[in-house]
Design an enzyme around this catalytic site. Sequence first.
Site, PDB file in Angstrom:
ATOM      1  N   ASN A 156       0.703  -1.044  -0.269  1.00 13.65           N
ATOM      2  CA  ASN A 156       0.074   0.117  -0.063  1.00 13.65           C
ATOM      3  C   ASN A 156       1.203   1.589  -0.523  1.00 13.65           C
ATOM      4  OD1 ASN A 156      -2.581   2.022   0.696  1.00 13.65           O
ATOM      5  ND2 ASN A 156      -1.976   1.652   2.774  1.00 13.65           N
ATOM      6  N   TRP A 157       0.838   2.063  -1.242  1.00 13.84           N
ATOM      7  CA  TRP A 157       2.123   2.823  -1.320  1.00 13.84           C
ATOM      8  C   TRP A 157       1.747   3.990  -0.590  1.00 13.84           C
ATOM      9  CZ3 TRP A 157       4.210   3.131  -6.763  1.00 13.84           C
ATOM     10  CH2 TRP A 157       5.163   1.426  -7.305  1.00 13.84           C
ATOM     11  N   LYS A 158       0.319   3.996  -0.697  1.00 14.39           N
ATOM     12  CA  LYS A 158      -0.562   5.089  -0.031  1.00 14.39           C
ATOM     13  C   LYS A 158       0.085   6.677  -0.968  1.00 14.39           C
ATOM     14  CE  LYS A 158      -0.279   3.745   4.688  1.00 14.39           C
ATOM     15  NZ  LYS A 158      -0.561   3.563   6.458  1.00 14.39           N
ATOM     16  N   HIS A 193      -9.189   1.190   4.734  1.00 15.05           N
ATOM     17  CA  HIS A 193      -8.058   1.036   5.526  1.00 15.05           C
ATOM     18  C   HIS A 193      -8.709   1.776   6.780  1.00 15.05           C
ATOM     19  CE1 HIS A 193      -4.108   2.439   6.721  1.00 15.05           C
ATOM     20  NE2 HIS A 193      -3.761   1.552   5.745  1.00 15.05           N
ATOM     21  N   GLU A 227      -7.012   4.574   7.863  1.00 14.08           N
ATOM     22  CA  GLU A 227      -6.499   5.934   6.963  1.00 14.08           C
ATOM     23  C   GLU A 227      -7.910   6.894   6.439  1.00 14.08           C
ATOM     24  OE1 GLU A 227      -2.224   6.083   6.804  1.00 14.08           O
ATOM     25  OE2 GLU A 227      -3.533   5.528   5.469  1.00 14.08           O
ATOM     26  N   GLU A 271      -5.388  -4.437  10.772  1.00 13.30           N
ATOM     27  CA  GLU A 271      -4.418  -3.474  11.197  1.00 13.30           C
ATOM     28  C   GLU A 271      -4.525  -2.269  12.664  1.00 13.30           C
ATOM     29  OE1 GLU A 271      -3.094  -2.185   7.213  1.00 13.30           O
ATOM     30  OE2 GLU A 271      -4.300  -0.605   6.768  1.00 13.30           O
ATOM     31  N   GLY A 295       2.108   3.242  10.848  1.00 15.43           N
ATOM     32  CA  GLY A 295       2.592   4.616  10.553  1.00 15.43           C
ATOM     33  C   GLY A 295       4.082   4.877  11.680  1.00 15.43           C
ATOM     34  N   SER A 302       2.684  -1.594  10.339  1.00 15.04           N
ATOM     35  CA  SER A 302       4.458  -0.926  10.510  1.00 15.04           C
ATOM     36  C   SER A 302       5.141  -2.338  10.072  1.00 15.04           C
ATOM     37  CB  SER A 302       4.718  -1.293  12.210  1.00 15.04           C
ATOM     38  OG  SER A 302       4.418   0.142  12.077  1.00 15.04           O
ATOM     39  N   GLY A 354       2.400  -0.590   4.561  1.00 18.02           N
ATOM     40  CA  GLY A 354       2.943   0.420   4.285  1.00 18.02           C
ATOM     41  C   GLY A 354       4.094   0.841   3.634  1.00 18.02           C
ATOM     42  N   GLY A 355       4.905   1.791   4.873  1.00 16.39           N
ATOM     43  CA  GLY A 355       6.399   2.508   4.484  1.00 16.39           C
ATOM     44  C   GLY A 355       7.332   1.453   3.956  1.00 16.39           C
TER      45      GLY A 355
END
Length: 279
Positions: free
Chosen positions: A37-39, A121, A123, A190, A196, A235, A256-257
């Site tokens: 997930n590149w966001k 998600h 977010e 999640e 994050g 994470s 994610g990151g």
Amino acid sequence: MEQSIENYIKNLVRDVIGQTLGGLQSQRDRQTYVIANWKMNKNLAETAEFFQQINSSKDVSVVVCPPTQLLYPAHLFIKQSGKPIGLGGQNVHWAEKGAYTGETSINMLKDVGCDYCIIGHSERRQYAGEDDQLINKKASLAIQAGITPIICIGETLEEKNSMQTEHVLSTQLIGALKEIDSHNFILAYEPVWAIGTGQSATAELAQQTHAYIRSVLTKLIGDKAEGISILYGGSANESNAAEYSAMPDIDGVLVGGASLNAKSFDAIINVFAKGDQNQ
């Protein structure tokens, strides 16, 4: 009505059988996924470079979810590479079309080559105010269109500290799957407190939570729950991937990151590929 829902959830919690790690079977016939997930990250050049560098594995389903504007270029880069990588959207609108400025329809996702879509998600729940009813509408629409929804559920730090994790997860799961008969979906646990933040649930805690989620899912859809892939997100990275891959109810990760770097993402793919080969 609220009281009946509360009682139902309490019954689900009470019915959960304590399962030890040694007593659980390993992943059975469930598909293993490593999903990026590149966001709101990367540009066109970085996307091209990523797909040149990334590898894949026949033992793991690899899916990349770029921002909407990069979906079609990503589709072309994947096609050019010849690598078996799936493409997914990060969100979709609940309506098939209409006057919804800035939104993306399910048919638009299909047109640019998507087979998956992240739905619910945390977010989106936090910044866009998405609730379980809306998530249910999106998931139902995706399934009808032949796109596999990656349905996200998870609790906040406040909910975790107040011992509300099971209540929150049950409520979100029941709401998301309301009146959905198909079993063509993926779940992603999640924990909001881990997204994050650099913090992550321990593998043992994640396993316990995944086992609980599967027990609730069994209440909802019966034995078919054993075939539903439940991923961990929050994470997840190359340092902790091996611990998660060893857990019998963790069928992959939503990253994610750590998915922004091809080398790091490759390392996670390799961990889960090796885990599948050892089963």
